[in-house]
Scaffold this motif. Structure first.
Motif, short mmCIF file in Angstrom:
data_model
loop_
_atom_site.label_atom_id
_atom_site.label_comp_id
_atom_site.label_asym_id
_atom_site.label_seq_id
_atom_site.Cartn_x
_atom_site.Cartn_y
_atom_site.Cartn_z
N PHE A 130 40.16 28.48 37.79
CA PHE A 130 40.01 27.96 39.39
C PHE A 130 38.53 29.29 39.62
CE2 PHE A 130 39.96 29.56 43.20
CZ PHE A 130 40.49 28.40 44.32
N ALA A 131 37.50 28.13 39.96
CA ALA A 131 36.02 28.23 40.05
C ALA A 131 35.46 29.17 41.24
CB ALA A 131 35.32 27.97 39.06
N MET A 132 35.58 30.23 41.71
CA MET A 132 35.62 30.61 43.11
C MET A 132 34.32 32.10 43.05
SD MET A 132 37.61 32.06 46.48
CE MET A 132 36.99 33.91 45.52
N THR A 133 34.57 32.60 41.79
CA THR A 133 33.66 33.76 43.28
C THR A 133 31.90 34.29 42.17
OG1 THR A 133 36.14 34.83 42.55
CG2 THR A 133 33.99 36.83 42.73
N GLY A 139 33.20 36.08 46.78
CA GLY A 139 33.99 37.39 46.47
C GLY A 139 35.16 37.85 47.12
N LEU A 164 33.77 36.35 36.58
CA LEU A 164 34.89 36.29 36.71
C LEU A 164 35.61 35.20 36.64
CD1 LEU A 164 34.40 39.46 38.92
CD2 LEU A 164 35.23 39.77 36.67
N ILE A 165 35.03 34.48 35.84
CA ILE A 165 35.89 32.94 35.54
C ILE A 165 37.47 32.91 34.81
CG2 ILE A 165 35.95 30.25 35.33
CD1 ILE A 165 35.04 32.30 38.68
N ASP A 212 40.55 44.54 30.34
CA ASP A 212 41.60 43.34 30.03
C ASP A 212 41.80 43.14 28.99
OD1 ASP A 212 40.00 42.60 30.99
OD2 ASP A 212 41.77 40.93 32.30
N HIS A 219 36.95 36.12 30.64
CA HIS A 219 35.98 36.15 32.50
C HIS A 219 34.68 35.61 31.86
CE1 HIS A 219 40.06 37.73 33.75
NE2 HIS A 219 39.59 38.91 32.25
N LEU A 371 42.46 44.66 41.75
CA LEU A 371 41.59 43.55 42.64
C LEU A 371 41.57 42.13 42.10
CD1 LEU A 371 38.76 45.64 39.67
CD2 LEU A 371 38.51 45.28 42.46
N TYR A 372 41.97 41.62 41.75
CA TYR A 372 41.70 40.18 41.78
C TYR A 372 43.05 39.73 42.50
CZ TYR A 372 45.14 40.46 37.45
OH TYR A 372 46.97 40.93 36.86
N PRO A 375 41.44 42.20 46.68
CA PRO A 375 41.50 44.22 46.42
C PRO A 375 42.47 44.72 47.51
CG PRO A 375 39.09 43.44 46.41
CD PRO A 375 40.33 41.69 46.79
N VAL A 378 41.10 45.06 50.93
CA VAL A 378 40.97 43.28 51.79
C VAL A 378 42.25 43.50 52.45
CG1 VAL A 378 40.67 41.05 51.23
CG2 VAL A 378 39.43 43.09 50.01
C1 LIG Z 1 39.96 40.27 35.84
C2 LIG Z 1 39.99 39.36 36.44
C3 LIG Z 1 40.08 37.73 36.93
C4 LIG Z 1 39.57 37.19 37.70
N1 LIG Z 1 39.12 35.77 37.71
C5 LIG Z 1 39.21 34.99 38.64
C6 LIG Z 1 39.17 33.54 38.86
O1 LIG Z 1 39.48 32.97 37.57
N2 LIG Z 1 38.00 32.36 39.68
C7 LIG Z 1 37.64 33.66 40.19
O2 LIG Z 1 36.70 32.89 41.45
N3 LIG Z 1 37.30 34.59 40.29
C8 LIG Z 1 37.87 35.37 39.28
N4 LIG Z 1 38.41 36.55 39.99
C9 LIG Z 1 37.56 37.62 40.97
C10 LIG Z 1 38.19 37.96 42.34
O3 LIG Z 1 38.72 37.04 43.13
C11 LIG Z 1 37.22 39.10 43.35
O4 LIG Z 1 37.13 40.08 41.81
C12 LIG Z 1 38.20 40.00 44.12
O5 LIG Z 1 37.80 38.73 45.14
C13 LIG Z 1 37.15 40.63 45.32
O6 LIG Z 1 35.38 40.11 44.97
P1 LIG Z 1 34.36 40.90 44.10
O7 LIG Z 1 35.09 41.15 42.82
O8 LIG Z 1 33.05 39.94 44.18
O9 LIG Z 1 34.66 42.26 44.95
P2 LIG Z 1 33.65 42.31 45.50
O10 LIG Z 1 33.54 41.52 47.28
O11 LIG Z 1 32.45 43.18 45.71
O12 LIG Z 1 34.16 44.04 47.21
C14 LIG Z 1 34.27 44.95 46.28
C15 LIG Z 1 35.15 45.86 47.31
O13 LIG Z 1 35.07 46.16 47.94
C16 LIG Z 1 35.85 46.14 49.12
N5 LIG Z 1 36.16 45.68 50.10
C17 LIG Z 1 35.32 44.70 50.47
N6 LIG Z 1 35.72 43.93 51.34
C18 LIG Z 1 36.47 45.11 51.98
C19 LIG Z 1 36.69 45.22 53.65
N7 LIG Z 1 37.37 44.12 54.16
N8 LIG Z 1 37.67 46.18 53.71
C20 LIG Z 1 37.63 47.46 53.30
N9 LIG Z 1 36.90 47.02 51.52
C21 LIG Z 1 36.47 46.20 50.96
C22 LIG Z 1 37.13 46.42 47.57
O14 LIG Z 1 37.49 47.83 47.42
C23 LIG Z 1 36.26 45.30 46.79
O15 LIG Z 1 37.14 45.70 45.75
C24 LIG Z 1 39.10 37.89 38.91
C25 LIG Z 1 38.74 38.48 38.77
C26 LIG Z 1 38.93 39.89 37.92
C27 LIG Z 1 38.99 41.67 37.94
#
Ligand SMILES: Cc1cc2nc3c(=O)[nH]c(=O)nc-3n(C[C@H](O)[C@H](O)[C@H](O)COP(=O)(O)OP(=O)(O)OC[C@H]3O[C@@H](n4cnc5c(N)ncnc54)[C@H](O)[C@@H]3O)c2cc1C
Length: 390
Positions: A130-133, A139, A164-165, A212, A219, A371-372, A375, A378
């Protein structure tokens, strides 16, 4: 009626799963094919065949597609048992991201897409992503989606970069989120597409080095380089990707909670055994209140987490979307179980940070859970907004 009893048949199946994981899967935790980038595809396939032989493969899939169509509550009981080893869900084909992707595709894909993209994943023959981030787009806030799609009436062309896919390297079924530009044929906006991982426009730049190692193939950082897809690649309706992502996320968040609950129980069982047998200051360390209280806090947390998961499952089994409750569960369970794993490391003393036991791996693998699929902050942001709205 409120009923917490687990029906005898389900309890028997739970015990069968737990025994399968302990006897057949745990020995693979020392297999060199469990690499820094997760289990290799070869290891995964070997594990999948073990589950297939026991008729424990993809049991959550709808009956019409070859599974047993487990309810959410039944999944909670079975996934907790599977999670005893982080390789258990891999073997049983109920690990992320495939499990959530199968759920989404079973709800949204058309019959041709089901045959081409979903059936082989349910059968355990291929993996999905699932490719979103994105590095500078979607994110925590998926509405920032920057990967762009255009449509000329016959073909979509997709350009953008994701990271992070999970499982990108080697996956065949790709669900891609991109922003469809205004066009005369379809609604614009965030849209889901289905693609074959072998498409030349899908470029895997690298696999990231992460703390991990429980997800197959780790990823990836991925680039869509003029990825051209036919009209049939559209998954569901154009412009509806954020709604579909929510459809996938509410149950997917809960299944993470279920699997990690099983892993945390395993860590607790190892810590208990250590507390019984290791001595300090003239008695087993478990007889020091400082240690027994850590184990008690763990027991309390495990129980609270299970009840929180079951309640959200019960709501969904009764036809509710349970977005609020699954948000509460995801934020609470991920924070609490990580504290459980941390206390288990502490009870083990110095060996807690070594690979003498599996606790160290559980601790590292579990960190990402906060996080995933949103977080903690969020989820709290969403819960807080709902609370203020009244
Ligand atoms: C092991 C792992 C596997 C993953 N697999 C996938 C995958 O298969 N496909 C995919 O698409 N994505 C994947 N992800 C991505 C995951 O969905 C994102 O890491 C997650 O949505 C957070 O986005 P970001 O990392 O860009 O953090 P950012 O959006 O940069 O946020 C960073 C931090 O800011 C803070 N923050 C953000 N918004 C708010 C708010 N409104 N209020 C307070 N604090 C806030 C939180 O502490 C957050 O952790 C994976 C992540 C991990 C760690």
């Amino acid at each position: 009626m409120i009923d917490f009893a687990i029906p005898a048949e389900l309890a028997a199946e739970r015990d069968r799963v737990r025994r399968f994981v302990i006897d057949k899967i745990v020995p693979y935790e020392r297999d060199p094919r469990l690499t820094a980038h997760g289990p290799t595809d070869e290891l995964r396939q070997e594990l999948v065949e073990l589950a297939r032989a026991e008729e424990l493969l993809t049991v959550q899939a709808p009956e019409s597609l070859g599974g047993r169509g487990l309810t959410h509550i039944e999944q909670a009981v079975i996934y907790e048992a599977a999670g005893w080893s982080t390789l258990g869900p891999v073997a049983m084909n109920c690990a992320a991201p495939d499990e959530g992707n199968m759920f989404l595709l079973s709800k949204v894909a058309d019959p041709d897409q089901v045959q081409r993209y979903l059936a082989p994943v349910i059968a355990g023959h291929q993996r999905s992503v699932f490719a979103m981030t994105e590095p500078d787009g979607a994110g925590s806030d998926p509405a920032q989606l920057s990967t762009a799609a255009s449509f000329d009436g016959e073909h979509f062309t997709i350009n953008g970069r994701k990271w992070l896919i999970t499982g990108a390297n080697g996956a065949k079924t790709w669900i891609i989120m991109a922003r469809l530009a205004a066009n005369p044929h379809l609604p614009e906006g965030p849209t889901l597409f289905l693609a074959d991982g072998d498409e030349p426009g899908i470029v895997i730049e690298r696999t990231m080095n992460t703390m991990d190692r429980n997800y197959v193939a780790g990823h990836g950082v991925v680039r869509f380089d003029n990825l051209v897809l036919p009209r049939e690649a559209l998954l569901g309706e154009a412009g509806q990707a954020l709604r579909y992502a929510q459809l996938r996320l509410a149950p997917a968040r809960l299944t993470h909670c279920m699997r990690w609950l099983g892993a945390a129980e395993r860590a607790q069982s190892i810590a208990i055994e250590h507390a019984r047998t290791r001595t300090a200051f003239g008695k087993p360390i478990g007889e020091h209140e400082g240690v027994s209280f850590m184990l008690a806090d763990n027991e309390i947390a495990l129980h609270q987490c299970r009840l929180t998961i079951w309640h959200a499952c019960w709501l969904m089994d009764n036809g509710e979307k349970a977005r609020h409750e699954s948000s509460i569960a995801k934020s609470f369970v991920s924070e609490e179980l990580f504290k459980v794993a941390d206390r288990c490391v502490q009870v083990l003393g110095g060996i807690g940070i070594s690979d003498e036991t599996v606790v160290e791996m559980i601790f590292r693998d579990m960190r990402a859970f906060r996080l995933y699929d949103g977080p903690t902050e969020v989820h709290k942001y969403a819960i807080g907004r709902k609370v203020l709205r009244g």
